[in-house]
Each structure stands twice: as C-alpha cells, then as structure tokens.
Write a protein that holds these residues in place. Structure first.
Motif, PDB file in Angstrom:
ATOM      1  N   HIS A  89     -41.577  55.222  76.090  1.00 37.94           N
ATOM      2  CA  HIS A  89     -40.184  55.599  76.347  1.00 37.94           C
ATOM      3  C   HIS A  89     -39.190  54.679  75.643  1.00 37.94           C
ATOM      4  N   CYS A  90     -39.658  53.831  74.757  1.00 34.29           N
ATOM      5  CA  CYS A  90     -38.776  52.898  74.053  1.00 34.29           C
ATOM      6  C   CYS A  90     -38.095  53.592  72.869  1.00 34.29           C
ATOM      7  N   PRO A  91     -36.765  53.731  72.872  1.00 33.46           N
ATOM      8  CA  PRO A  91     -36.084  54.404  71.760  1.00 33.46           C
ATOM      9  C   PRO A  91     -36.152  53.615  70.455  1.00 33.46           C
ATOM     10  N   CYS A  92     -36.344  52.306  70.558  1.00 31.39           N
ATOM     11  CA  CYS A  92     -36.425  51.462  69.355  1.00 31.39           C
ATOM     12  C   CYS A  92     -37.671  51.777  68.525  1.00 31.39           C
ATOM     13  N   SER A  93     -38.713  52.287  69.189  1.00 30.79           N
ATOM     14  CA  SER A  93     -40.013  52.433  68.527  1.00 30.79           C
ATOM     15  C   SER A  93     -40.113  53.649  67.614  1.00 30.79           C
ATOM     16  N   ASP A  94     -39.111  54.522  67.627  1.00 31.10           N
ATOM     17  CA  ASP A  94     -39.106  55.627  66.668  1.00 31.10           C
ATOM     18  C   ASP A  94     -39.075  55.075  65.236  1.00 31.10           C
ATOM     19  N   ALA A  95     -38.268  54.037  65.036  1.00 26.50           N
ATOM     20  CA  ALA A  95     -38.198  53.413  63.712  1.00 26.50           C
ATOM     21  C   ALA A  95     -39.523  52.755  63.354  1.00 26.50           C
ATOM     22  N   SER A  96     -40.195  52.183  64.349  1.00 34.16           N
ATOM     23  CA  SER A  96     -41.504  51.566  64.112  1.00 34.16           C
ATOM     24  C   SER A  96     -42.523  52.609  63.664  1.00 34.16           C
ATOM     25  N   PHE A  97     -42.465  53.771  64.274  1.00 30.67           N
ATOM     26  CA  PHE A  97     -43.385  54.851  63.900  1.00 30.67           C
ATOM     27  C   PHE A  97     -43.194  55.245  62.437  1.00 30.67           C
ATOM     28  N   ASP A  98     -41.959  55.282  61.972  1.00 37.94           N
ATOM     29  CA  ASP A  98     -41.702  55.602  60.566  1.00 37.94           C
ATOM     30  C   ASP A  98     -42.357  54.581  59.636  1.00 37.94           C
ATOM     31  N   VAL A  99     -42.331  53.321  60.051  1.00 35.26           N
ATOM     32  CA  VAL A  99     -42.967  52.266  59.257  1.00 35.26           C
ATOM     33  C   VAL A  99     -44.479  52.483  59.203  1.00 35.26           C
ATOM     34  N   VAL A 100     -45.057  52.806  60.347  1.00 33.20           N
ATOM     35  CA  VAL A 100     -46.506  53.021  60.400  1.00 33.20           C
ATOM     36  C   VAL A 100     -46.904  54.171  59.474  1.00 33.20           C
ATOM     37  N   LYS A 101     -46.168  55.254  59.508  1.00 33.34           N
ATOM     38  CA  LYS A 101     -46.467  56.391  58.618  1.00 33.34           C
ATOM     39  C   LYS A 101     -46.419  55.962  57.154  1.00 33.34           C
ATOM     40  N   ASP A 102     -45.433  55.167  56.820  1.00 34.07           N
ATOM     41  CA  ASP A 102     -45.292  54.683  55.436  1.00 34.07           C
ATOM     42  C   ASP A 102     -46.501  53.851  55.022  1.00 34.07           C
ATOM     43  N   GLN A 103     -46.971  52.981  55.915  1.00 33.24           N
ATOM     44  CA  GLN A 103     -48.111  52.129  55.592  1.00 33.24           C
ATOM     45  C   GLN A 103     -49.428  52.902  55.540  1.00 33.24           C
ATOM     46  N   ILE A 104     -49.564  53.923  56.369  1.00 30.25           N
ATOM     47  CA  ILE A 104     -50.759  54.774  56.318  1.00 30.25           C
ATOM     48  C   ILE A 104     -50.873  55.439  54.950  1.00 30.25           C
ATOM     49  N   ALA A 105     -49.755  55.901  54.433  1.00 31.04           N
ATOM     50  CA  ALA A 105     -49.760  56.563  53.130  1.00 31.04           C
ATOM     51  C   ALA A 105     -50.095  55.590  52.003  1.00 31.04           C
ATOM     52  N   LYS A 106     -49.699  54.338  52.145  1.00 32.08           N
ATOM     53  CA  LYS A 106     -49.890  53.353  51.076  1.00 32.08           C
ATOM     54  C   LYS A 106     -51.258  52.668  51.125  1.00 32.08           C
ATOM     55  N   HIS A 107     -51.916  52.701  52.267  1.00 31.66           N
ATOM     56  CA  HIS A 107     -53.162  51.945  52.429  1.00 31.66           C
ATOM     57  C   HIS A 107     -54.258  52.842  53.000  1.00 31.66           C
ATOM     58  N   PRO A 108     -54.829  53.671  52.174  1.00 33.32           N
ATOM     59  CA  PRO A 108     -55.827  54.644  52.644  1.00 33.32           C
ATOM     60  C   PRO A 108     -57.120  54.010  53.153  1.00 33.32           C
ATOM     61  N   LYS A 109     -57.385  52.756  52.803  1.00 39.71           N
ATOM     62  CA  LYS A 109     -58.633  52.123  53.230  1.00 39.71           C
ATOM     63  C   LYS A 109     -58.513  51.373  54.550  1.00 39.71           C
ATOM     64  N   ALA A 110     -57.310  51.153  55.020  1.00 39.82           N
ATOM     65  CA  ALA A 110     -57.116  50.403  56.266  1.00 39.82           C
ATOM     66  C   ALA A 110     -57.263  51.318  57.479  1.00 39.82           C
ATOM     67  N   LYS A 111     -57.578  50.705  58.617  1.00 37.72           N
ATOM     68  CA  LYS A 111     -57.682  51.420  59.875  1.00 37.72           C
ATOM     69  C   LYS A 111     -56.400  51.183  60.678  1.00 37.72           C
ATOM     70  N   PHE A 112     -55.839  52.248  61.258  1.00 36.80           N
ATOM     71  CA  PHE A 112     -54.570  52.148  61.979  1.00 36.80           C
ATOM     72  C   PHE A 112     -54.725  52.628  63.427  1.00 36.80           C
TER      73      PHE A 112
END
Length: 215
Positions: A89-112
C-alpha cells in the motif's frame, strides 16, 4: 488605512443599513488580500515540509553480508540476485517498480524478486493491490508474500523500496533504495550503483532508502 470605525461619530452612531454597507466595503477591500497572503504562507510551509520528508532517508536494519542461511528464498546459482522488499500500500513504491522493470530489461541473466510484506492480523488478500498485481504480471519478476516480515528481518529490510543485490557467490554487493527520494523518478547515484552491482561489482555499495515502513 481606513477602518470601519472611521466615521467622526463612530460606526454605532449611524444608520444600521449604512453601517452594514461600510463594513461590507471594508472587508471586501482588505479581507481577500489578507486571506490570500495567509494561504500563500501555509502553502509554502506545507510544500517545504513535504519536500523535506521526500528527501529524508528511512531506517535500515542489520544487513547480512552473505545470503541469509535461514531464508526460504532461493538465491540464484552462478548469477546476481536482486531483491526488493515492498509494502503493498506504499504509494512511493510505484516509482520503485518502474526501476525494477528497467533493470529486468537490461540484465537478462540476473534473478529478480519482489517481496511483499504482510503484517499479522490483516484481512484476506490485503497485499493484492495494484502494485502487487503489476509485479505479478512481470514474467521475470518472482513475486512473493513475506508473512509477518520474517524474510525482511533476515535481510535487514525495514522500509518499502529497500533493495539488495547479492553476487553470483552470495555476497552482498548493494543495499539501499532504487530512487533518489520518495516517489521520485529514476535518476541519480542509485542507478549507477545498482547497474555496477548487477554487472559483477564485488565491493558493497550503499544508498539511502526512501519509502513507507514495512511493518
């Protein structure tokens, strides 16, 4: 400055209707600017307080330099593992989710992993917010529910948006937030540190974390 008491005989010595017109003229002339000034002062003070809060780092628990041995979360074998703990329920974490999506796209070998903390005593499906559903929809983001924050305590997470990156050998190489402020966009020093950690950095890098308390 004229006043409603400016008549030579005084306000109370004139006809009531005339006095009413004088009072209305006075207040219409001076009250609006005064109220506007008061509103402006409160607006500026409120903005300054909100700005200070958005840039105030949240607390961090005791970090585990190696992958916690009691954790039920599986560390990736032979590749970096990225975990982010979130309050659903944290409204701040929407921005964090955008960061995670960006890193998933850039690092296909890492586990998230996205780990949502569920406190004791909440109703059924309490954690299944829009943020939770967005994480579930990401195919390479394993989304988990942490009952009563057991896993968060093992990793040292106290704040929504707290991220950890462990190297391929299980060593902690990043601890901190993923944004430069509460709800802030994806810029700043955090980006460089996170990408270095996911690209194989071996020394521990830290950054402040901004968000709501997990418990």
């Amino acid at each position: 400055m004229p006043t409603i008491f400016g008549s030579a005989k005084g306000l109370f010595g004139v006809h009531k209707q005339h006095a009413w017109r004088m009072a209305m003229t006075y207040f219409s002339k001076y009250s609006v600017p005064m109220l506007s000034a008061v509103w402006f002062v409160f607006a500026v003070a409120g903005f300054a307080r909100m700005s200070a809060y958005s840039q105030t780092p949240a607390p961090v628990g005791t970090l585990s330099s190696q992958w916690p041995s009691q954790s039920k979360i599986q560390a990736a074998s032979g590749k970096p593992t990225f975990l982010i703990f979130m309050h659903p329920h944290c409204p701040c974490s929407d921005a964090s989710f955008d960061v995670v999506k960006d890193q998933i796209a850039k690092h296909p070998k890492a586990k998230f992993y996205a780990v949502f903390v569920r406190p004791a005593g909440v109703e059924a499906k309490w954690e299944e917010t829009r943020l939770y559903q967005n994480c579930k929809a990401e195919s390479r983001l394993t989304t988990l529910v942490d009952q009563e924050g057991v896993e968060a305590k093992q990793f040292g997470a106290k704040t929504s948006g707290q991220a950890f990156i462990y190297s391929a050998t299980g060593q902690l190489v990043y601890s901190g937030g993923v944004t430069p402020g509460r709800g802030a966009t994806w810029t700043g020093r955090e980006r460089e540190l996170i990408e270095n950690a996911l690209n194989g950095a071996t020394s521990l890098q830290k950054a402040p974390v901004f968000g709501c308390s997990l418990l």
